[in-house]
Design a protein around this motif. Structure first.
Motif, short mmCIF file in Angstrom:
data_model
loop_
_atom_site.label_atom_id
_atom_site.label_comp_id
_atom_site.label_asym_id
_atom_site.label_seq_id
_atom_site.Cartn_x
_atom_site.Cartn_y
_atom_site.Cartn_z
N GLU A 96 0.88 -1.16 0.00
CA GLU A 96 0.00 0.00 0.00
C GLU A 96 0.92 1.22 0.00
OE1 GLU A 96 -2.45 -0.52 3.47
OE2 GLU A 96 -3.79 -1.89 2.41
N LEU A 97 1.07 1.84 -1.16
CA LEU A 97 2.00 2.94 -1.34
C LEU A 97 1.24 4.26 -1.26
CD1 LEU A 97 4.75 4.15 -2.04
CD2 LEU A 97 4.27 3.64 -4.44
N ASP A 98 1.52 5.04 -0.22
CA ASP A 98 0.83 6.31 0.01
C ASP A 98 1.67 7.47 -0.52
OD1 ASP A 98 -1.27 5.02 1.24
OD2 ASP A 98 -0.59 5.45 3.27
N VAL A 99 1.06 8.25 -1.41
CA VAL A 99 1.65 9.47 -1.94
C VAL A 99 0.86 10.62 -1.31
CG1 VAL A 99 2.11 10.81 -4.03
CG2 VAL A 99 2.31 8.30 -4.07
N PHE A 100 1.49 11.30 -0.38
CA PHE A 100 0.81 12.33 0.40
C PHE A 100 0.66 13.63 -0.39
CE2 PHE A 100 1.91 9.35 3.62
CZ PHE A 100 0.98 9.53 4.63
N GLN A 101 -0.43 14.33 -0.10
CA GLN A 101 -0.70 15.65 -0.66
C GLN A 101 -0.33 16.69 0.40
OE1 GLN A 101 -1.89 15.43 -3.98
NE2 GLN A 101 -1.44 13.29 -3.49
N ALA A 102 -0.49 17.98 0.09
CA ALA A 102 -0.16 19.07 1.01
C ALA A 102 -0.82 18.82 2.37
CB ALA A 102 -0.61 20.40 0.43
N PRO A 103 -0.16 19.09 3.45
CA PRO A 103 1.14 19.76 3.56
C PRO A 103 2.32 18.78 3.55
CG PRO A 103 0.23 19.50 5.74
CD PRO A 103 -0.78 18.92 4.78
N TYR A 104 2.10 17.53 3.20
CA TYR A 104 3.18 16.52 3.21
C TYR A 104 3.55 16.06 1.82
CZ TYR A 104 2.59 16.35 8.25
OH TYR A 104 2.54 16.68 9.57
N GLU A 105 3.35 16.92 0.80
CA GLU A 105 3.73 16.51 -0.55
C GLU A 105 5.22 16.18 -0.55
OE1 GLU A 105 3.90 21.00 -0.34
OE2 GLU A 105 2.41 19.53 0.21
N GLY A 106 5.55 15.12 -1.28
CA GLY A 106 6.92 14.64 -1.31
C GLY A 106 7.18 13.51 -0.31
N LEU A 107 6.22 13.23 0.57
CA LEU A 107 6.35 12.11 1.50
C LEU A 107 5.69 10.89 0.86
CD1 LEU A 107 7.10 10.87 4.25
CD2 LEU A 107 4.89 11.71 5.12
#
Length: 152
Positions: A96-107
């Motif tokens: 389960e690969l989580d691509v975070f959005q703001a404020p954690y974009e890039g995590l």
């Protein structure tokens, strides 16, 4: 009972868009113990998680849309938004690969759930996985929701 390991990601797979995914929004009513509400696509869930890192209790209860938005108003901290990609792995396992959005974009965090502790302990992650952060509370979504102790 949830048995999972969590990893930072060195680089995203080039073919990520070829995998099924879910759009997730989640907020926390409490962080100790964890009481979370989640909207996953058009499904709404209330979750209780016990203490622990790799192994902990987890209970999920269905919510309706009205209840979700009512409880969301009562949530503390940051409402997390992410896209979760589901990548098949050896045997019956799924990344389960989580691509975070703001404020954690890039995590980017990958979680793998296991049927038992022995399987979790013997797991060898793919080369594109980075640091194992299973035992780091810093990368629990409940911690991320507080906005404190931000991961670098």
């Amino acid at each position: 009972m949830e048995i999972e390991r969590k990893f930072l990601i060195k680089e995203l797979p080039a073919d990520l868009k070829n995998y099924p995914c879910h759009v997730i929004e989640q907020a926390y009513l409490n962080t100790n113990p964890v009481v979370r509400i989640r909207r996953q696509d058009a499904t709404y869930i209330l979750t209780y998680k016990g203490e622990g890192h790799m192994v902990r209790e987890e209970y999920n209860l269905p919510l309706n849309e009205t209840s979700y938005y009512h409880l969301k108003e009562k949530a503390d901290g940051i409402v997390l938004s992410k896209i979760r990609y589901l990548l098949p792995l050896e045997g019956e396992l799924t990344i389960e690969l989580d691509v975070f959005q703001a404020p954690y974009e890039g995590l980017f965090l990958a979680e793998v759930e296991f049927p038992d502790v022995e399987s979790a302990n013997s797991f060898t992650p793919p080369d594109w996985f980075g640091e194992d952060v299973t035992f780091s509370s810093q990368y629990h979504n409940s911690t991320l929701s507080t906005g404190t102790d931000r991961p670098q």
